[in-house]
Scaffold this motif. Sequence first.
Motif, PDB file in Angstrom:
ATOM      1  N   GLY A   1       0.820  -1.207   0.000  1.00 32.83           N
ATOM      2  CA  GLY A   1       0.000   0.000   0.000  1.00 32.83           C
ATOM      3  C   GLY A   1       0.852   1.254   0.000  1.00 32.83           C
TER       4      GLY A   1
ATOM      5  N   ILE B   1      -1.045   7.177   2.262  1.00 36.25           N
ATOM      6  CA  ILE B   1      -0.291   7.996   3.214  1.00 36.25           C
ATOM      7  C   ILE B   1       0.400   7.141   4.273  1.00 36.25           C
ATOM      8  CG2 ILE B   1      -0.867   9.439   5.228  1.00 36.25           C
ATOM      9  CD1 ILE B   1      -0.176  10.973   2.629  1.00 36.25           C
ATOM     10  N   ALA B   2      -0.269   6.075   4.734  1.00 35.67           N
ATOM     11  CA  ALA B   2       0.321   5.244   5.783  1.00 35.67           C
ATOM     12  C   ALA B   2       1.570   4.530   5.274  1.00 35.67           C
ATOM     13  CB  ALA B   2      -0.710   4.235   6.289  1.00 35.67           C
TER      14      ALA B   2
ATOM     15  N   ASP C   1       1.987  -1.258  -4.686  1.00 36.11           N
ATOM     16  CA  ASP C   1       0.616  -0.720  -4.712  1.00 36.11           C
ATOM     17  C   ASP C   1      -0.079  -1.139  -5.996  1.00 36.11           C
ATOM     18  OD1 ASP C   1      -0.921   1.742  -3.010  1.00 36.11           O
ATOM     19  OD2 ASP C   1      -1.740   1.187  -4.965  1.00 36.11           O
ATOM     20  N   LYS C   2      -1.313  -1.526  -5.864  1.00 36.95           N
ATOM     21  CA  LYS C   2      -2.034  -1.983  -7.062  1.00 36.95           C
ATOM     22  C   LYS C   2      -2.503  -0.822  -7.924  1.00 36.95           C
ATOM     23  CE  LYS C   2      -6.325  -2.756  -4.488  1.00 36.95           C
ATOM     24  NZ  LYS C   2      -7.583  -2.369  -5.042  1.00 36.95           N
TER      25      LYS C   2
ATOM     26  N   GLY D   1      -3.332   6.261  -2.878  1.00 32.58           N
ATOM     27  CA  GLY D   1      -4.485   5.567  -2.300  1.00 32.58           C
ATOM     28  C   GLY D   1      -5.727   6.436  -2.341  1.00 32.58           C
ATOM     29  N   ARG D   2      -6.323   6.645  -1.177  1.00 29.36           N
ATOM     30  CA  ARG D   2      -7.569   7.430  -1.130  1.00 29.36           C
ATOM     31  C   ARG D   2      -7.329   8.931  -1.190  1.00 29.36           C
ATOM     32  NH1 ARG D   2      -9.770   4.902   3.984  1.00 29.36           N
ATOM     33  NH2 ARG D   2      -7.886   3.632   3.915  1.00 29.36           N
TER      34      ARG D   2
ATOM     35  N   TYR E   1      -9.694  17.174   2.138  1.00 37.61           N
ATOM     36  CA  TYR E   1      -8.758  18.024   2.879  1.00 37.61           C
ATOM     37  C   TYR E   1      -8.332  17.226   4.099  1.00 37.61           C
ATOM     38  CZ  TYR E   1     -12.825  18.851   5.880  1.00 37.61           C
ATOM     39  OH  TYR E   1     -13.902  18.668   6.708  1.00 37.61           O
TER      40      TYR E   1
ATOM     41  N   VAL F   1      -0.623  -7.294  -4.613  1.00 36.79           N
ATOM     42  CA  VAL F   1      -0.201  -8.473  -3.851  1.00 36.79           C
ATOM     43  C   VAL F   1      -1.445  -9.334  -3.649  1.00 36.79           C
ATOM     44  CG1 VAL F   1       0.762  -9.289  -1.667  1.00 36.79           C
ATOM     45  CG2 VAL F   1       1.612  -7.156  -2.684  1.00 36.79           C
TER      46      VAL F   1
ATOM     47  N   ASP G   1      -5.337   4.127   8.279  1.00 39.44           N
ATOM     48  CA  ASP G   1      -6.325   4.937   9.001  1.00 39.44           C
ATOM     49  C   ASP G   1      -7.265   4.086   9.845  1.00 39.44           C
ATOM     50  OD1 ASP G   1      -7.659   3.844   6.780  1.00 39.44           O
ATOM     51  OD2 ASP G   1      -8.945   5.603   6.524  1.00 39.44           O
TER      52      ASP G   1
ATOM     53  N   VAL H   1      -6.600  11.149   7.414  1.00 41.01           N
ATOM     54  CA  VAL H   1      -5.278  11.243   6.790  1.00 41.01           C
ATOM     55  C   VAL H   1      -4.201  11.332   7.880  1.00 41.01           C
ATOM     56  CG1 VAL H   1      -3.797  12.762   5.416  1.00 41.01           C
ATOM     57  CG2 VAL H   1      -6.125  12.272   4.647  1.00 41.01           C
TER      58      VAL H   1
HETATM   59  C1  LIG Z   1     -14.303  10.047  -0.515  1.00 38.95           C
HETATM   60  C2  LIG Z   1     -13.323  10.179   0.632  1.00 38.95           C
HETATM   61  C3  LIG Z   1     -13.314  11.338   1.398  1.00 38.95           C
HETATM   62  C4  LIG Z   1     -12.416  11.470   2.460  1.00 38.95           C
HETATM   63  N1  LIG Z   1     -12.344  12.640   3.143  1.00 38.95           N
HETATM   64  C5  LIG Z   1     -11.408  12.791   4.116  1.00 38.95           C
HETATM   65  C6  LIG Z   1     -11.233  14.043   4.769  1.00 38.95           C
HETATM   66  O1  LIG Z   1     -11.919  15.015   4.459  1.00 38.95           O
HETATM   67  N2  LIG Z   1     -10.286  14.137   5.755  1.00 38.95           N
HETATM   68  C7  LIG Z   1      -9.487  13.076   6.099  1.00 38.95           C
HETATM   69  O2  LIG Z   1      -8.609  13.219   6.975  1.00 38.95           O
HETATM   70  N3  LIG Z   1      -9.635  11.888   5.480  1.00 38.95           N
HETATM   71  C8  LIG Z   1     -10.567  11.722   4.508  1.00 38.95           C
HETATM   72  N4  LIG Z   1     -10.701  10.528   3.871  1.00 38.95           N
HETATM   73  C9  LIG Z   1      -9.945   9.381   4.394  1.00 38.95           C
HETATM   74  C10 LIG Z   1      -8.494   9.416   3.954  1.00 38.95           C
HETATM   75  O3  LIG Z   1      -8.444   9.450   2.545  1.00 38.95           O
HETATM   76  C11 LIG Z   1      -7.836   8.172   4.504  1.00 38.95           C
HETATM   77  O4  LIG Z   1      -7.937   8.173   5.909  1.00 38.95           O
HETATM   78  C12 LIG Z   1      -6.348   8.051   4.146  1.00 38.95           C
HETATM   79  O5  LIG Z   1      -6.078   8.505   2.848  1.00 38.95           O
HETATM   80  C13 LIG Z   1      -5.981   6.588   4.317  1.00 38.95           C
HETATM   81  O6  LIG Z   1      -4.635   6.365   3.984  1.00 38.95           O
HETATM   82  P1  LIG Z   1      -4.073   4.883   4.080  1.00 38.95           P
HETATM   83  O7  LIG Z   1      -2.668   4.927   3.646  1.00 38.95           O
HETATM   84  O8  LIG Z   1      -4.370   4.319   5.432  1.00 38.95           O
HETATM   85  O9  LIG Z   1      -4.963   3.997   3.065  1.00 38.95           O
HETATM   86  P2  LIG Z   1      -5.134   4.133   1.494  1.00 38.95           P
HETATM   87  O10 LIG Z   1      -5.000   5.528   1.055  1.00 38.95           O
HETATM   88  O11 LIG Z   1      -6.388   3.415   1.166  1.00 38.95           O
HETATM   89  O12 LIG Z   1      -3.887   3.330   0.914  1.00 38.95           O
HETATM   90  C14 LIG Z   1      -3.891   1.927   0.835  1.00 38.95           C
HETATM   91  C15 LIG Z   1      -3.252   1.517  -0.479  1.00 38.95           C
HETATM   92  O13 LIG Z   1      -3.197   0.087  -0.515  1.00 38.95           O
HETATM   93  C16 LIG Z   1      -3.302  -0.299  -1.861  1.00 38.95           C
HETATM   94  N5  LIG Z   1      -3.676  -1.719  -1.882  1.00 38.95           N
HETATM   95  C17 LIG Z   1      -4.803  -2.288  -1.385  1.00 38.95           C
HETATM   96  N6  LIG Z   1      -4.760  -3.626  -1.558  1.00 38.95           N
HETATM   97  C18 LIG Z   1      -3.576  -3.890  -2.171  1.00 38.95           C
HETATM   98  C19 LIG Z   1      -2.949  -5.091  -2.612  1.00 38.95           C
HETATM   99  N7  LIG Z   1      -3.527  -6.294  -2.446  1.00 38.95           N
HETATM  100  N8  LIG Z   1      -1.747  -5.009  -3.214  1.00 38.95           N
HETATM  101  C20 LIG Z   1      -1.144  -3.799  -3.406  1.00 38.95           C
HETATM  102  N9  LIG Z   1      -1.693  -2.635  -2.991  1.00 38.95           N
HETATM  103  C21 LIG Z   1      -2.886  -2.690  -2.386  1.00 38.95           C
HETATM  104  C22 LIG Z   1      -4.355   0.630  -2.431  1.00 38.95           C
HETATM  105  O14 LIG Z   1      -4.240   0.728  -3.843  1.00 38.95           O
HETATM  106  C23 LIG Z   1      -4.039   1.941  -1.720  1.00 38.95           C
HETATM  107  O15 LIG Z   1      -3.226   2.781  -2.515  1.00 38.95           O
HETATM  108  C24 LIG Z   1     -11.556  10.392   2.785  1.00 38.95           C
HETATM  109  C25 LIG Z   1     -11.557   9.234   2.000  1.00 38.95           C
HETATM  110  C26 LIG Z   1     -12.427   9.141   0.914  1.00 38.95           C
HETATM  111  C27 LIG Z   1     -12.385   7.920   0.058  1.00 38.95           C
END
Ligand SMILES: Cc1cc2nc3c(=O)[nH]c(=O)nc-3n(C[C@H](O)[C@H](O)[C@H](O)COP(=O)(O)OP(=O)(O)OC[C@H]3O[C@@H](n4cnc5c(N)ncnc54)[C@H](O)[C@@H]3O)c2cc1C
Length: 331
Positions: free
Chosen positions: A7, A10-11, A30-31, A37-38, A55, A123, A297, A304
Motif C-alpha cells: 500500500g 499515506i500510511a 501498490d495496485k 491511495g484514497r 482536505y 499483492v 487509518d 489522513v
Molecule cells: C471520498 C473520501 C473522502 C475522504 N475525506 C477525508 C477528509 O476530508 N479528511 C481526512 O482526513 N480523510 C478523509 N478521507 C480518508 C483518507 O483518505 C484516509 O484516511 C487516508 O487517505 C488513508 O490512507 P491509508 O494509507 O491508510 O490507506 P489508502 O489511502 O487506502 O492506501 C492503501 C493503499 O493500498 C493499496 N492496496 C490495497 N490492496 C492492495 C494489494 N492487495 N496489493 C497492493 N496494494 C494494495 C491501495 O491501492 C491503496 O493505494 C476520505 C476518504 C475518501 C475515500
Amino acid sequence: MRIAIIGAGIAGLSAGRALQAAGIDSVVFDKGRGPGGRMVSKRTEYGAIDLGAQYFTARDGEFRAAVDEWQSAGVVAPWPVNPLVLPERQPARPETRLVAVPRMSALARHLADGLDVQSGIQVSEITRELSGWVLSGRHGESLGEFDALLLTAPAPQTQSLLAEPCPRLAARAAASRMQPCWSVGLVLERPLEVDFDAGFPSSGPLGWVARSGSRPDRPHLPEIWTLHATAAWSEANIEWSPEAVGEYLSTAFAELIRQTPLVTARIAHRWRFARARGALAESVGYLEHEDVLCAGDWVTDGRVEGAWRSGRAAARRLVNRLMERSGQGGG
Ligand SMILES: Cc1cc2nc3c(=O)[nH]c(=O)nc-3n(C[C@H](O)[C@H](O)[C@H](O)COP(=O)(O)OP(=O)(O)OC[C@H]3O[C@@H](n4cnc5c(N)ncnc54)[C@H](O)[C@@H]3O)c2cc1C
C-alpha cells in the motif's frame, strides 16, 4: 532486514520514509497506477479532480511539524474555506483545512520520491516459508521474499490477505468497519452563482459538496464541483452504474442549490472502502503479530493524519525490532 510495505497511501509512504530516514530500505507495492491511495486525484480532460480525501487537518504536534515541512516544500497549503451546513447555512466547525497542491495526489508523489514504490502491482497472496514471507502477484508470480511485512491496505483487503497466513491480525482487521462513498466530479459550463465554496448537506443523498477551483493553486480548472454521497446512500446504491449515480447526485445538487447548472460532464467514482468509521483507535498506532504489522487509518482514527501517524509508528517499531536483533537494544 528485507521489508515489504503493501500500500502506497499515506500510511505506507510515511512508513517508507521513516524507515529510509533510519537507513532501512523497503519495497512498497501498490495496485494503483500511482501512489496516493484514497488521497488521489483523477486526471481528466478537464484537469485533475480530487475525488477522494478533500482536505485534512493537523491536530497532533508531530504531524503539524510534518505539515510545516510540506508547506515549506510547496506541496501543502491551507484551504481558506468556510463550509456551511446546508440548507440551514450554519457555519461548520472552524478549523484549518489543508490540501496538497496543485492536486491531492501531489503529497503522495512528494513522499514517494526516493522510495522504491512499485505501482500497478497487486499483492494477491502471502505465504510463510522457512526463509521468510513470500509475496505473490495476481498471476501467481513471486514478488520476492521478505523478513517483515507491513500491510497498509484498507481493513477488508488486509483481512483477506492475512486470513491464511496470519488469522490473528485478520480477525483484528475484520473488527474495523469501513463505509463506502460514491464521489462525483461535476464539470459545469459556467461558474455557479452561489455564495459558498463548500458545504455539508444535512439531509438527502449528499454529504459533502465543494467547488474544486476554490482550493489553492488550481487556477486553470473550469467550474468543477465534487459531490460526495453519504455513507448510507452509497451503501444502499453501491452497485449502481457510475452514469446513474452521476445523474442522481447532480439532480440532488441542483435541488440543494435551487438552480439547474449546465453540466458538461459527470465523473463518478465508487469507493468501496472510503472511511474507517469503526477505526480501532489503537493507541500504539499499529497492529503486530510476529513479523507482520498492520497500519493505516483504520488502525487509528480514520483520517489522513491518523494514517500518517500509524505508518510512522509501525516503521519505528520495525526499526526497534531490527536494533533488538542486531543486539543494539531499542527505545
Ligand atoms: C471520498 C473520501 C473522502 C475522504 N475525506 C477525508 C477528509 O476530508 N479528511 C481526512 O482526513 N480523510 C478523509 N478521507 C480518508 C483518507 O483518505 C484516509 O484516511 C487516508 O487517505 C488513508 O490512507 P491509508 O494509507 O491508510 O490507506 P489508502 O489511502 O487506502 O492506501 C492503501 C493503499 O493500498 C493499496 N492496496 C490495497 N490492496 C492492495 C494489494 N492487495 N496489493 C497492493 N496494494 C494494495 C491501495 O491501492 C491503496 O493505494 C476520505 C476518504 C475518501 C475515500
